[in-house]
Design a protein around this motif. Structure first.
Motif, mmCIF file in Angstrom:
data_model
loop_
_atom_site.group_PDB
_atom_site.id
_atom_site.type_symbol
_atom_site.label_atom_id
_atom_site.label_comp_id
_atom_site.label_asym_id
_atom_site.label_seq_id
_atom_site.Cartn_x
_atom_site.Cartn_y
_atom_site.Cartn_z
ATOM 1 N N THR A 1 56.026 -6.904 63.560
ATOM 2 C CA THR A 1 55.233 -5.675 63.620
ATOM 3 C C THR A 1 54.499 -5.593 64.954
ATOM 4 O O THR A 1 53.991 -6.606 65.463
ATOM 5 C CB THR A 1 54.192 -5.658 62.478
ATOM 6 N N LEU A 2 54.449 -4.395 65.506
ATOM 7 C CA LEU A 2 53.713 -4.141 66.742
ATOM 8 C C LEU A 2 52.540 -3.231 66.423
ATOM 9 O O LEU A 2 52.723 -2.137 65.882
ATOM 10 C CB LEU A 2 54.628 -3.479 67.774
ATOM 11 N N VAL B 1 47.087 -4.780 72.081
ATOM 12 C CA VAL B 1 48.482 -4.932 71.670
ATOM 13 C C VAL B 1 48.631 -6.253 70.924
ATOM 14 O O VAL B 1 48.328 -7.320 71.466
ATOM 15 C CB VAL B 1 49.440 -4.891 72.879
ATOM 16 N N ILE B 2 49.087 -6.152 69.680
ATOM 17 C CA ILE B 2 49.252 -7.338 68.844
ATOM 18 C C ILE B 2 50.669 -7.338 68.279
ATOM 19 O O ILE B 2 51.128 -6.337 67.713
ATOM 20 C CB ILE B 2 48.234 -7.369 67.695
ATOM 21 N N SER C 1 53.997 -16.101 63.382
ATOM 22 C CA SER C 1 53.405 -16.249 64.711
ATOM 23 C C SER C 1 52.792 -14.917 65.162
ATOM 24 O O SER C 1 53.266 -13.838 64.809
ATOM 25 C CB SER C 1 54.443 -16.729 65.723
ATOM 26 N N ILE C 2 51.716 -15.017 65.950
ATOM 27 C CA ILE C 2 50.996 -13.835 66.421
ATOM 28 C C ILE C 2 50.782 -13.937 67.927
ATOM 29 O O ILE C 2 50.385 -14.990 68.441
ATOM 30 C CB ILE C 2 49.633 -13.695 65.718
ATOM 31 N N GLU C 3 51.047 -12.853 68.618
ATOM 32 C CA GLU C 3 50.778 -12.755 70.042
ATOM 33 C C GLU C 3 49.788 -11.621 70.261
ATOM 34 O O GLU C 3 49.982 -10.512 69.746
ATOM 35 C CB GLU C 3 52.069 -12.466 70.817
#
Length: 340
Positions: free
Chosen positions: A257-258, A268-269, A276-278
């Motif tokens: 998901t964005l 922005v995630i 995992s998460i950026e």
């Protein structure tokens, strides 16, 4: 170095917060004129930024013969002013929505082509750093296909943004033509098209006035759209978000998901299906309450100086406009409208 001689038509809030300061700051631009039907308002800008004040845009075009004209007037006048400017040989940056009708937009594009000048539409959301990063993420393919999405744009209403407050043209149909749908909805329609590199094929919508009294334009729009790829999603535009502004988008994809605009420090995630998460701290998204440099002026001027196509040409403005016009058709007919 010869500077591009620039004129701005329309001296409202968008000129105050964006066009006047951004053109004035550009080293290769000279502002030679401000034009507004309220000449005193134009004079105030001329006193601050230089140039001559006008109340009649045709007189201004005839006397100044500017290289660049920015049209940021009520929507109903975009087409006639743009066409007059390009016929005089000026490159034009026109605010969104670029026109009131498909036919007007097509006439603007044709006029610019005939005069061999640049026509760009101020769909500023494409140039916001978080949206540029989101485009990079989606284009990388790491999330796979976009399956569905939800986009929202809303604030308390133009009475808190416009220089004329509650008496603003934003609330008058003969000048605005469309309300929240054209003010905010078109930003999201354009953003979705650009982010997904895809086109809208079908629109089903509800548009109406829920709370802005003594106004004959819409203050809310909710629509469902289907993309050529098959992705489906929603766009919401509102002038009745009385608790505060919202400019968020979320895309649910095959592998994750964005999210855009949900956390101020990390606009922005990316959340992958594996957990995992950026998070990306890539700058902000300009809003009425938090004005940031738009990048629109720099992009437009660069396209002229380098003789390259603008980032958001008239054709792109028309495609996004057609989505909103289809939403109005859907509301009027109660049917899903195909976007040709």
């Amino acid at each position: 170095m010869t500077k591009l001689r620039t004129a701005i038509i329309g001296c409202g809030a968008i000129t105050q917060h964006r066009y006047a300061p951004e053109f004035a700051a550009h080293p290769q631009v000279e502002i030679v004129a401000f034009c507004d039907k309220n000449r005193e308002r134009a004079q105030a800008y001329a006193d601050r930024y230089g140039g001559k004040a006008y109340a009649d845009y045709r007189e201004m075009l005839h006397e100044q013969k500017p290289d660049i004209v920015t049209v940021c007037t009520p929507n109903a006048y975009h087409a006639e002013m743009t066409i007059a400017a390009v016929q005089g040989g000026a490159h034009v940056l026109v605010e969104k929505p670029m026109a009131a009708t498909k036919q007007e937009a097509e006439a603007m594009i044709e006029a610019a082509q005939r005069s061999a000048v640049t026509l760009m539409v101020g769909q500023s959301q494409r140039l916001m750093p978080p949206h540029l990063k989101a485009k990079e993420v989606l284009s990388s393919g790491k999330l796979g296909r976009v399956l569905t999405f939800r986009c929202s744009a809303g604030h308390k209403g133009p009475e808190l943004w416009s220089v004329d407050g509650r008496s603003s043209w934003f609330f008058r149909h003969e000048e605005a033509v469309m309300g929240a749908a054209g003010d905010l909805g078109i930003h999201k329609a354009d953003l979705v098209r650009w982010l997904l590199d895809d086109e809208v094929t079908d629109v089903s919508a509800f548009i109406g006035n829920r709370d802005k009294e003594d106004s004959d334009v819409d203050d809310n729009m909710v629509c469902i759209i289907r993309m050529r790829s098959g992705a489906i999603g929603s766009i919401v535009a509102s002038w009745t978000y009385y608790q505060g502004e919202d400019n968020t988008s979320i895309f649910w994809c095959e592998r994750g998901t964005l999210k855009i605009g949900f956390e101020p420090d990390y606009p922005v995630i990316v959340q992958m299906n594996d957990g995992s998460i950026e998070k990306y701290g890539v700058g902000g998204i300009s809003t009425n309450d938090n004005q940031l440099k738009s990048g629109v002026v720099d992009s437009f001027v660069n396209s002229i100086l380098t003789n390259t196509p603008p980032l958001i040409p008239g054709e792109e403005g028309l495609r996004s406009l057609k989505v909103i016009l289809a939403a109005f058709d859907s509301t009027a007919t109660g049917r899903t409208i195909s976007v040709g």
